[in-house]
Design an enzyme around this catalytic site. Structure first.
Site, mmCIF file in Angstrom:
data_model
loop_
_atom_site.group_PDB
_atom_site.id
_atom_site.type_symbol
_atom_site.label_atom_id
_atom_site.label_comp_id
_atom_site.label_asym_id
_atom_site.label_seq_id
_atom_site.Cartn_x
_atom_site.Cartn_y
_atom_site.Cartn_z
ATOM 1 N N GLY A 71 32.862 45.374 30.802
ATOM 2 C CA GLY A 71 33.487 45.699 32.088
ATOM 3 C C GLY A 71 34.381 46.926 32.022
ATOM 4 O O GLY A 71 34.407 47.740 32.947
ATOM 5 N N THR A 72 35.123 47.053 30.944
ATOM 6 C CA THR A 72 36.052 48.180 30.840
ATOM 7 C C THR A 72 35.295 49.510 30.881
ATOM 8 O O THR A 72 35.659 50.426 31.635
ATOM 9 C CB THR A 72 36.880 48.064 29.533
ATOM 10 O OG1 THR A 72 37.598 46.826 29.578
ATOM 11 C CG2 THR A 72 37.850 49.212 29.383
ATOM 12 N N ASN A 151 40.944 38.799 38.945
ATOM 13 C CA ASN A 151 40.973 38.008 37.718
ATOM 14 C C ASN A 151 42.226 37.152 37.570
ATOM 15 O O ASN A 151 42.223 36.186 36.822
ATOM 16 C CB ASN A 151 40.839 38.926 36.488
ATOM 17 C CG ASN A 151 41.742 40.129 36.561
ATOM 18 O OD1 ASN A 151 41.749 40.864 37.542
ATOM 19 N ND2 ASN A 151 42.531 40.336 35.532
ATOM 20 N N GLN A 179 34.499 39.419 37.335
ATOM 21 C CA GLN A 179 34.819 37.994 37.480
ATOM 22 C C GLN A 179 33.857 37.281 38.433
ATOM 23 O O GLN A 179 33.839 36.056 38.489
ATOM 24 C CB GLN A 179 36.253 37.828 38.007
ATOM 25 C CG GLN A 179 37.329 38.283 37.028
ATOM 26 C CD GLN A 179 37.521 37.338 35.848
ATOM 27 O OE1 GLN A 179 37.164 36.162 35.918
ATOM 28 N NE2 GLN A 179 38.086 37.841 34.769
ATOM 29 N N SER A 199 30.162 42.104 33.370
ATOM 30 C CA SER A 199 30.443 41.879 31.949
ATOM 31 C C SER A 199 29.840 40.549 31.524
ATOM 32 O O SER A 199 29.875 39.578 32.276
ATOM 33 C CB SER A 199 31.952 41.868 31.731
ATOM 34 O OG SER A 199 32.235 41.623 30.377
ATOM 35 N N HIS A 201 30.639 38.515 28.794
ATOM 36 C CA HIS A 201 31.393 37.428 28.144
ATOM 37 C C HIS A 201 32.167 36.547 29.119
ATOM 38 O O HIS A 201 32.782 35.564 28.703
ATOM 39 C CB HIS A 201 32.325 37.987 27.055
ATOM 40 C CG HIS A 201 33.520 38.725 27.540
ATOM 41 N ND1 HIS A 201 34.789 38.205 27.512
ATOM 42 C CD2 HIS A 201 33.667 39.968 28.062
ATOM 43 C CE1 HIS A 201 35.657 39.090 27.965
ATOM 44 N NE2 HIS A 201 34.993 40.178 28.316
ATOM 45 N N THR A 237 23.411 53.822 20.535
ATOM 46 C CA THR A 237 22.307 52.908 20.226
ATOM 47 C C THR A 237 22.481 51.602 20.992
ATOM 48 O O THR A 237 23.562 51.010 20.975
ATOM 49 C CB THR A 237 22.263 52.635 18.706
ATOM 50 O OG1 THR A 237 22.100 53.893 18.054
ATOM 51 C CG2 THR A 237 21.134 51.697 18.332
ATOM 52 N N CYS A 326 53.453 40.153 29.176
ATOM 53 C CA CYS A 326 54.318 40.071 27.991
ATOM 54 C C CYS A 326 53.527 39.975 26.701
ATOM 55 O O CYS A 326 53.897 40.551 25.692
ATOM 56 C CB CYS A 326 55.216 38.847 28.077
ATOM 57 S SG CYS A 326 56.418 39.016 29.380
HETATM 58 N N1 PLP Z 1 37.503 43.847 35.245
HETATM 59 C C1 PLP Z 1 37.966 42.610 35.426
HETATM 60 C C2 PLP Z 1 38.202 42.126 36.818
HETATM 61 C C3 PLP Z 1 38.209 41.769 34.339
HETATM 62 O O1 PLP Z 1 38.682 40.545 34.541
HETATM 63 C C4 PLP Z 1 37.959 42.260 33.030
HETATM 64 C C5 PLP Z 1 38.253 41.428 31.841
HETATM 65 O O2 PLP Z 1 39.158 40.642 31.819
HETATM 66 C C6 PLP Z 1 37.458 43.563 32.895
HETATM 67 C C7 PLP Z 1 37.248 44.323 34.008
HETATM 68 C C8 PLP Z 1 37.137 44.116 31.543
HETATM 69 O O3 PLP Z 1 35.919 43.577 31.074
HETATM 70 P P1 PLP Z 1 35.547 43.618 29.518
HETATM 71 O O4 PLP Z 1 36.376 42.578 28.856
HETATM 72 O O5 PLP Z 1 34.087 43.288 29.483
HETATM 73 O O6 PLP Z 1 35.827 44.985 29.032
#
Ligand code: PLP
Length: 394
Positions: A71-72, A151, A179, A199, A201, A237, A326
Site C-alpha cells: 500500500g505504501t 484505517n 483497508q 495491499s 497483508h 524483479t 506514540c
Molecule cells: N493505506 C492504509 C489506509 C493503510 O491502512 C496502510 C497500512 O496500514 C497503508 C496504506 C500501507 O500499506 P502497506 O502496509 O501495504 O505498505
C-alpha cells in the site's frame, strides 16, 4: 494469559490456502518472471493468472493493474506519479486530512517541490465534507485523493461522489483502498476512480505485496525506475510468490466477503454495545454502524492514555493498537482523531480494536472484562480523573 489478536487493521495472519499456493514459487518455480526460458515462462504465467484474477474481482482490465511492494508504494506512486505527470497543467493537489502516513508524508515532500496541498474537511465521524471539497477546488487542481475506508476509525468515504466532483473539474481521482479491498465489494469502474491502491497483508495474504490500479489512458510518472517489469512502469524483479499469495487471498476474501462481513460486524457490534454500556466516560470514534468497516471499533477513554490501556491489554494477552503515534516514537495524538475534532486529551486516550474472521464471541467478552478492569485501575491512578470529581459522561 491468552493470545487474542484484535489488530487486523495493522495486519492479518497469512491464510493456509495462500501459503500453500505460494510454496512452490520459492523453491521449484523460482524463475524470474522476466526471463525468456521455461523457468521464466512458468513464473510469468503465475503472475498473469494472478493479475487476471484480481482484475476480475475489482472489474478492471488486467493491463490496468500493476503489482507493487504494498500500500505504501502504491500510494506514493499514485500521488507523486500523477502530481509530476500533470504538473504542467497545475500544481494544486487535494487530499483528506485522515489519509495514511504514506499519503501525508508524500504531500509534505511534494510541497517542498513547489506543489500546494489543501485538505478537504471531514465531519465528526470522519466523512468528507463534499461541499467544502467543491469550495477548495481550483482551476489548477490536478489530483484529488481520499481513502476508501479509514484505517483508524473505519469510516467508509463517499468516493463515487468525490470522483464525480474531481472529474467535473478536470482533476484525477485516487483512492487508497488498502483497508477496503477484499472487505467491501469494489468495482473500480462503477466507483469512477482513476487510480486505486491495494495491499495483500490486510486480507490474509503475504506482506510486502500490493497493487495499484491505473485507468487505461492515464499516464503517470514512474517512481521506481529500473527494468522492463510491470509494462515498463515499475522496475524491480517481480515478487512471484507474493503475487500468487495475494491473488489467492483476494480470491478467498471475495468468495467469503458477505459471510466474513456479517460475522466480523457481529463481533464488532457486540463489543461496541458492551463497551458503551459498561465502561463510563468513553466515546466511540467514527460512525456508529452504518458506513463503517466491519472490523473496526475505535474508542477514546477519558482521563487515561491509550498506551496505558494498550500495555494493560497486552499483559493480559490481548493485542490492540493505540490511536496515537506514540509507539512510533512520536508523542503526537492521532492526526485522524484531531481532524475529527477530538480535543488532544481525548485523542491521547484512544484505542483501536480491529476484529478478524478467526476471532470468537468468547474472546470479545473476555476482552470487555479485561478492558473494564484496566480502565478502572488506570483511572484510579489518574490525577486527571481524581481532579474532575463529579463529572458527566462524554
Ligand atoms: N493505506 C492504509 C489506509 C493503510 O491502512 C496502510 C497500512 O496500514 C497503508 C496504506 C500501507 O500499506 P502497506 O502496509 O501495504 O505498505
Amino acid at each position: 494469559m491468552r493470545d487474542i489478536y484484535f489488530d487486523h487493521a495493522a495486519t492479518t495472519p497469512l491464510c493456509e490456502e495462500a501459503f500453500n499456493k505460494m510454496k512452490p514459487y520459492f523453491t521449484q518455480i523460482f524463475g524470474n518472471a522476466n526471463s525468456q526460458h521455461a523457468f521464466g515462462r512458468e513464473a510469468v504465467k503465475a503472475v498473469d493468472e494472478s493479475r487476471d484474477a484480481i482484475a476480475k474481482i475489482i472489474n478492471c482490465k488486467p493491463n490496468e493493474l500493476y503489482f507493487t511492494s504494498g500500500g505504501t508504494e502504491s500510494d506514493n506512486w499514485a500521488f507523486r506519479g500523477a502530481a509530476h505527470a500533470l504538473a504542467e497543467k497545475g500544481k494544486h493537489l487535494i487530499i483528506s486530512p485522515i489519509e495514511h502516513a504514506a499519503m501525508l508524508s508524500t504531500a509534505k515532500a511534494l510541497e517542498k517541490e513547489g506543489f500546494t496541498v489543501d485538505f478537504m474537511k471531514v465531519d465528526g465521524e470522519g466523512f468528507v465534507d463534499l461541499e467544502h471539497l467543491k469550495s477548495i477546488i481550483r482551476e489548477d487542481t490536478t489530483f484529488i485523493g481520499c481513502m476508501l475506508a479509514n484505517n483508524e476509525v473505519g469510516t467508509i468515504e463517499p468516493i463515487k461522489e468525490i470522483a464525480e466532483i474531481a472529474h467535473a473539474h478536470g482533476a484525477v481521482c485516487f483512492t487508497d483502498a488498502v483497508q477496503a479491498a477484499g472487505v467491501l465489494k469494489i468495482d473500480v469502474k462503477d466507483l469512477g476512480v482513476d487510480m486505486m491502491s491495494m495491499s495483500s497483508h490486510k486480507i490474509y495474504g503475504p506482506k510486502g505485496v500490493g497493487a495499484l490500479y491505473i485507468r487505461n489512458g492515464l499516464l503517470i510518472d514512474s517512481i521506481i525506475t529500473g527494468g522492463h517489469q510491470e509494462r515498463m512502469k515499475r522496475g524491480g524483479t517481480t515478487n512471484v510468490a507474493g503475487v500468487v499469495g495475494f491473488a489467492e487471498a483476494f480470491r478467498l476474501a471475495d468468495r467469503d466477503r458477505e459471510k466474513n462481513f456479517e460475522y466480523v460486524s457481529s463481533l464488532r457490534d457486540r463489543f461496541i454495545d458492551r463497551v458503551l454500556a459498561e465502561v463510563p466516560f468513553v466515546k466511540l470514534n467514527g460512525p456508529r454502524k452504518e458506513n463503517r468497516l466491519p472490523a473496526n471499533a475505535d474508542f477514546s477513554f477519558r482521563f487515561i492514555e491509550g498506551e496505558s490501556i494498550l500495555f494493560s491489554l497486552d499483559l493480559a494477552g490481548i493485542a490492540v493498537s493505540s490511536g496515537s503515534a506514540c509507539s512510533s516514537g512520536s508523542l503526537e495524538p492521532s492526526h485522524v482523531l484531531l481532524a475529527l475534532g477530538l480535543p488532544e486529551g481525548l485523542a491521547h486516550g484512544s484505542i483501536r480494536f480491529s476484529f478478524g474472521k478467526h476471532n470468537t464471541q468468547e474472546e470479545v467478552d473476555y476482552a470487555v472484562e479485561v478492558l473494564k478492569q484496566a480502565v478502572t485501575r488506570l483511572r484510579e491512578m489518574s490525577p486527571l480523573f481524581k481532579a474532575e470529581g463529579e463529572i458527566k459522561n462524554v
